[in-house]
Design a protein around this motif. Sequence first.
Motif, PDB file in Angstrom:
ATOM      1  N   UNK A 278      -4.012  81.091  68.986  1.00 40.26           N
ATOM      2  CA  UNK A 278      -3.928  80.174  70.137  1.00 40.26           C
ATOM      3  C   UNK A 278      -4.895  80.547  71.250  1.00 40.26           C
ATOM      4  N   UNK A 279      -5.201  81.824  71.392  1.00 41.91           N
ATOM      5  CA  UNK A 279      -5.871  82.283  72.603  1.00 41.91           C
ATOM      6  C   UNK A 279      -7.238  82.905  72.397  1.00 41.91           C
ATOM      7  N   UNK A 280      -7.703  83.000  71.159  1.00 44.88           N
ATOM      8  CA  UNK A 280      -9.032  83.559  70.910  1.00 44.88           C
ATOM      9  C   UNK A 280      -9.782  82.676  69.920  1.00 44.88           C
ATOM     10  N   UNK A 281     -11.079  82.958  69.806  1.00 42.77           N
ATOM     11  CA  UNK A 281     -11.920  82.288  68.808  1.00 42.77           C
ATOM     12  C   UNK A 281     -12.200  83.196  67.621  1.00 42.77           C
ATOM     13  N   UNK A 282     -11.456  84.280  67.491  1.00 40.47           N
ATOM     14  CA  UNK A 282     -11.672  85.215  66.388  1.00 40.47           C
ATOM     15  C   UNK A 282     -11.496  84.516  65.044  1.00 40.47           C
ATOM     16  N   UNK A 283     -12.274  84.945  64.062  1.00 40.04           N
ATOM     17  CA  UNK A 283     -12.140  84.406  62.713  1.00 40.04           C
ATOM     18  C   UNK A 283     -10.778  84.757  62.134  1.00 40.04           C
ATOM     19  N   UNK A 284     -10.276  83.901  61.256  1.00 41.23           N
ATOM     20  CA  UNK A 284      -8.960  84.121  60.666  1.00 41.23           C
ATOM     21  C   UNK A 284      -8.917  85.460  59.942  1.00 41.23           C
ATOM     22  N   UNK A 285      -9.983  85.790  59.227  1.00 39.45           N
ATOM     23  CA  UNK A 285     -10.020  87.057  58.516  1.00 39.45           C
ATOM     24  C   UNK A 285      -9.959  88.249  59.460  1.00 39.45           C
ATOM     25  N   UNK A 286     -10.643  88.147  60.597  1.00 36.56           N
ATOM     26  CA  UNK A 286     -10.597  89.228  61.579  1.00 36.56           C
ATOM     27  C   UNK A 286      -9.195  89.368  62.168  1.00 36.56           C
ATOM     28  N   UNK A 287      -8.532  88.245  62.430  1.00 40.14           N
ATOM     29  CA  UNK A 287      -7.167  88.292  62.951  1.00 40.14           C
ATOM     30  C   UNK A 287      -6.231  88.924  61.928  1.00 40.14           C
ATOM     31  N   UNK A 288      -6.423  88.572  60.673  1.00 41.14           N
ATOM     32  CA  UNK A 288      -5.590  89.154  59.612  1.00 41.14           C
ATOM     33  C   UNK A 288      -5.688  90.669  59.615  1.00 41.14           C
ATOM     34  N   UNK A 289      -6.910  91.196  59.731  1.00 42.34           N
ATOM     35  CA  UNK A 289      -7.088  92.647  59.742  1.00 42.34           C
ATOM     36  C   UNK A 289      -6.536  93.262  61.028  1.00 42.34           C
ATOM     37  N   UNK A 290      -6.667  92.552  62.139  1.00 43.89           N
ATOM     38  CA  UNK A 290      -6.180  93.069  63.416  1.00 43.89           C
ATOM     39  C   UNK A 290      -4.681  93.308  63.393  1.00 43.89           C
ATOM     40  N   UNK A 291      -3.937  92.425  62.714  1.00 40.70           N
ATOM     41  CA  UNK A 291      -2.476  92.553  62.706  1.00 40.70           C
ATOM     42  C   UNK A 291      -1.960  93.333  61.497  1.00 40.70           C
ATOM     43  N   UNK A 292      -2.887  93.842  60.642  1.00 38.91           N
ATOM     44  CA  UNK A 292      -2.432  94.750  59.597  1.00 38.91           C
ATOM     45  C   UNK A 292      -2.533  94.254  58.173  1.00 38.91           C
ATOM     46  N   UNK A 293      -3.168  93.108  57.946  1.00 39.21           N
ATOM     47  CA  UNK A 293      -3.314  92.611  56.582  1.00 39.21           C
ATOM     48  C   UNK A 293      -4.691  93.001  56.040  1.00 39.21           C
ATOM     49  N   UNK A 294      -4.720  93.489  54.818  1.00 32.59           N
ATOM     50  CA  UNK A 294      -5.994  93.835  54.179  1.00 32.59           C
ATOM     51  C   UNK A 294      -6.588  92.653  53.439  1.00 32.59           C
ATOM     52  N   UNK A 295      -5.800  91.601  53.242  1.00 31.95           N
ATOM     53  CA  UNK A 295      -6.261  90.427  52.508  1.00 31.95           C
ATOM     54  C   UNK A 295      -6.012  89.174  53.342  1.00 31.95           C
ATOM     55  N   UNK A 296      -7.056  88.384  53.542  1.00 32.35           N
ATOM     56  CA  UNK A 296      -6.897  87.124  54.269  1.00 32.35           C
ATOM     57  C   UNK A 296      -5.989  86.172  53.500  1.00 32.35           C
ATOM     58  N   UNK A 297      -6.057  86.215  52.169  1.00 33.70           N
ATOM     59  CA  UNK A 297      -5.207  85.355  51.355  1.00 33.70           C
ATOM     60  C   UNK A 297      -3.731  85.705  51.568  1.00 33.70           C
ATOM     61  N   UNK A 298      -3.411  86.997  51.534  1.00 33.93           N
ATOM     62  CA  UNK A 298      -2.020  87.415  51.745  1.00 33.93           C
ATOM     63  C   UNK A 298      -1.551  87.028  53.146  1.00 33.93           C
TER      64      UNK A 298
END
Length: 334
Positions: A278-298
């Motif tokens: 909601x509040x950033x333009x970060x890529x989905x994959x980067x957000x996934x890694x930021x919150x602890x996911x190693x896989x964007x698919x997961x």
Amino acid sequence: MDVLADILAATRFGGVLLAQLRSGRPDWGCGIDPAPTAGFHLVAEGVCWLRTADRPPLRLLPGDVVLLPRGARHELVGAPESAAVRYADLEAAHPPGRGGVVDLGGGGPVVRIVCGKFTHEGTAGRHPVLAALPEVIHVPGLSADAELQATVRLIAAETTNRRPGAQALATRLTDVLFVQVVRAWLERLDEAADAADAGRALDGAGPSWLTALRDPRIGTALSLLHDEPQRPWTVEGLARAVAMSRPAFAQRFKDLVGNSPLAYLAGLRIDRAAHLLRNTDDLVGDIARTVGYTSEFAFSRAFSRRHGIAPGRYRRSTPAPAPAPTSTPAPAAV
């Protein structure tokens, strides 16, 4: 990590003053329709009654605060048997004056009630703090702690004077008021637990992360999760961090919080991700890694399970965040 502060900040939780009700009539009544978020009333002067479904009328005295975390329909009345008129109709008949005061007239003892609501990001009705609270929280003015009463008195004073910045100050104080009301409720749970009456104090709210903060070890575990949600936590690791055995920790966590440690962590990660979407333009994959996911698919699968929509579509369908409220808007509804 202060878990409550973390969640309030992450969801841009904030108070808004909406209106004041004033009446010198004994037979007044105001009906407030259901709302998608929490509302509150502060009795600045006089005595009135709160009526809600399935509860006897509740007498409110000067200094009392009532919080309705899920915006339940309710009525404020001058006497237990008084008829209630919808707020929109009262406002039409008595247009708000300066300071948003809806004055119902009358020459008897004055009742003045400050009314407001709390706004937040995210899905309506799913705010993690509001969902953990009962339908109604009443903090009596005579029994509340000194700090809360100081806030109540200051809000009551600032909503009556016309000094510069009064509206902004009173609005800011509603955020303080919310935290103090939640604290008062948690302290009442502690007192009720000592008296073996915690069930009544919970009043249908049930176990949650909020009530679990009262437990030193589980509260510490929650703080660790909020401090580093991206860390590859395990139940064993959390148990060691709070000096408990794995089975005892897992069972106590579930009993107090209502779900398992890893289920709580999964929800926390997705909520953090939703905030970033909601509040950033970060890529989905980067957000996934930021919150602890190693896989964007997961991450996408987990996000879709919780929100019913893929992360990219969630971002496109979410309105841009509104700036935090800084002053009192024109009163439209309580």
